[in-house]
Design a protein around this motif. Structure first.
Motif, PDB file in Angstrom:
ATOM      1  N   TYR A  28       0.838  -1.200   0.000  1.00 23.79           N
ATOM      2  CA  TYR A  28       0.000   0.000   0.000  1.00 23.79           C
ATOM      3  C   TYR A  28       0.868   1.243   0.000  1.00 23.79           C
ATOM      4  CZ  TYR A  28       0.812   0.646   5.048  1.00 23.79           C
ATOM      5  OH  TYR A  28       1.386   0.848   6.278  1.00 23.79           O
ATOM      6  N   TRP A  61      -3.787   3.430  -1.559  1.00 23.15           N
ATOM      7  CA  TRP A  61      -3.730   2.657  -2.800  1.00 23.15           C
ATOM      8  C   TRP A  61      -3.125   1.306  -2.450  1.00 23.15           C
ATOM      9  CZ3 TRP A  61      -3.504   7.800  -2.504  1.00 23.15           C
ATOM     10  CH2 TRP A  61      -4.164   8.561  -3.465  1.00 23.15           C
ATOM     11  N   VAL A  78      -4.438  -1.790  -9.202  1.00 23.17           N
ATOM     12  CA  VAL A  78      -4.390  -0.971  -7.993  1.00 23.17           C
ATOM     13  C   VAL A  78      -5.825  -0.639  -7.582  1.00 23.17           C
ATOM     14  CG1 VAL A  78      -3.642   1.241  -7.025  1.00 23.17           C
ATOM     15  CG2 VAL A  78      -2.123  -0.026  -8.576  1.00 23.17           C
ATOM     16  N   ILE A  80      -8.164   1.650  -4.770  1.00 23.52           N
ATOM     17  CA  ILE A  80      -8.147   2.793  -3.847  1.00 23.52           C
ATOM     18  C   ILE A  80      -9.252   2.613  -2.810  1.00 23.52           C
ATOM     19  CG2 ILE A  80      -8.346   5.298  -3.639  1.00 23.52           C
ATOM     20  CD1 ILE A  80      -7.730   5.401  -6.682  1.00 23.52           C
TER      21      ILE A  80
END
Length: 84
Positions: A28, A61, A78, A80
Protein backbone atom coordinates in the motif's frame (compact mmCIF):
# COMPACT_ATOMS: atom_id res chain seq x y z
CA UNK A 1 -8.00 -7.89 -6.39
CA UNK A 2 -10.31 -7.19 -3.48
CA UNK A 3 -9.78 -4.85 -0.55
CA UNK A 4 -12.11 -5.39 2.41
CA UNK A 5 -12.45 -2.81 5.14
CA UNK A 6 -12.42 -4.17 8.67
CA UNK A 7 -12.52 -2.46 12.06
CA UNK A 8 -11.15 1.10 12.16
CA UNK A 9 -7.57 1.21 10.86
CA UNK A 10 -7.68 -2.29 9.38
CA UNK A 11 -8.10 -3.67 5.87
CA UNK A 12 -7.52 -7.00 4.12
CA UNK A 13 -6.16 -7.42 0.59
CA UNK A 14 -7.10 -10.57 -1.34
CA UNK A 15 -6.33 -11.96 -4.77
CA UNK A 16 -7.19 -15.26 -6.41
CA UNK A 17 -4.48 -17.84 -5.70
CA UNK A 18 -2.27 -18.27 -8.76
CA UNK A 19 -1.16 -21.79 -9.57
CA UNK A 20 2.54 -20.96 -10.01
CA UNK A 21 2.77 -18.32 -7.28
CA UNK A 22 5.03 -19.21 -4.35
CA UNK A 23 4.80 -15.87 -2.55
CA UNK A 24 2.69 -12.73 -2.50
CA UNK A 25 3.76 -9.18 -1.74
CA UNK A 26 0.85 -7.14 -0.35
CA UNK A 27 1.49 -3.41 -0.71
CA UNK A 28 0.00 0.00 0.00
CA UNK A 29 0.88 3.65 -0.36
CA UNK A 30 -0.75 6.93 0.66
CA UNK A 31 0.13 8.82 -2.51
CA UNK A 32 -1.09 8.37 -6.08
CA UNK A 33 1.15 5.69 -7.64
CA UNK A 34 3.89 6.75 -10.05
CA UNK A 35 7.14 5.14 -11.15
CA UNK A 36 8.81 6.70 -8.07
CA UNK A 37 6.19 5.65 -5.51
CA UNK A 38 7.50 3.95 -2.40
CA UNK A 39 5.21 1.07 -1.43
CA UNK A 40 4.89 -0.36 2.08
CA UNK A 41 5.12 -4.15 1.67
CA UNK A 42 4.29 -7.27 3.64
CA UNK A 43 5.31 -10.64 2.23
CA UNK A 44 3.18 -13.75 2.61
CA UNK A 45 2.74 -17.24 1.23
CA UNK A 46 -1.01 -16.53 1.28
CA UNK A 47 -2.99 -14.57 -1.33
CA UNK A 48 -4.53 -12.48 1.47
CA UNK A 49 -3.10 -10.17 4.12
CA UNK A 50 -4.51 -7.89 6.81
CA UNK A 51 -2.94 -4.49 7.37
CA UNK A 52 -3.60 -2.81 10.73
CA UNK A 53 -2.66 0.53 12.24
CA UNK A 54 -3.76 2.47 9.14
CA UNK A 55 -4.95 6.06 9.58
CA UNK A 56 -8.71 6.58 9.41
CA UNK A 57 -10.17 8.88 6.75
CA UNK A 58 -6.96 8.65 4.68
CA UNK A 59 -6.97 7.44 1.05
CA UNK A 60 -4.76 4.39 0.42
CA UNK A 61 -3.73 2.66 -2.80
CA UNK A 62 -3.33 -1.13 -2.59
CA UNK A 63 -1.88 -3.81 -4.87
CA UNK A 64 -0.59 -7.39 -4.65
CA UNK A 65 2.35 -8.91 -6.50
CA UNK A 66 2.32 -12.68 -7.05
CA UNK A 67 5.83 -14.10 -7.35
CA UNK A 68 6.60 -17.47 -8.96
CA UNK A 69 9.41 -19.84 -7.99
CA UNK A 70 11.51 -18.59 -10.94
CA UNK A 71 10.97 -14.93 -9.96
CA UNK A 72 8.26 -14.00 -12.46
CA UNK A 73 6.02 -11.26 -11.05
CA UNK A 74 2.35 -10.62 -11.77
CA UNK A 75 0.88 -7.33 -10.51
CA UNK A 76 -2.77 -6.92 -9.53
CA UNK A 77 -4.70 -3.82 -10.50
CA UNK A 78 -4.39 -0.97 -7.99
CA UNK A 79 -7.42 -0.45 -5.73
CA UNK A 80 -8.15 2.79 -3.85
CA UNK A 81 -9.88 2.77 -0.46
CA UNK A 82 -10.54 5.34 2.27
CA UNK A 83 -9.90 3.69 5.63
CA UNK A 84 -12.59 3.85 8.33
Amino acid sequence: MDVELGPPGETTTKVKRLHRARAYMHQYTTEPPTAETIWISEGSKDPYNTFSGLDSTIKYWFRVIAISKDGERVYSPVVIKVIQ
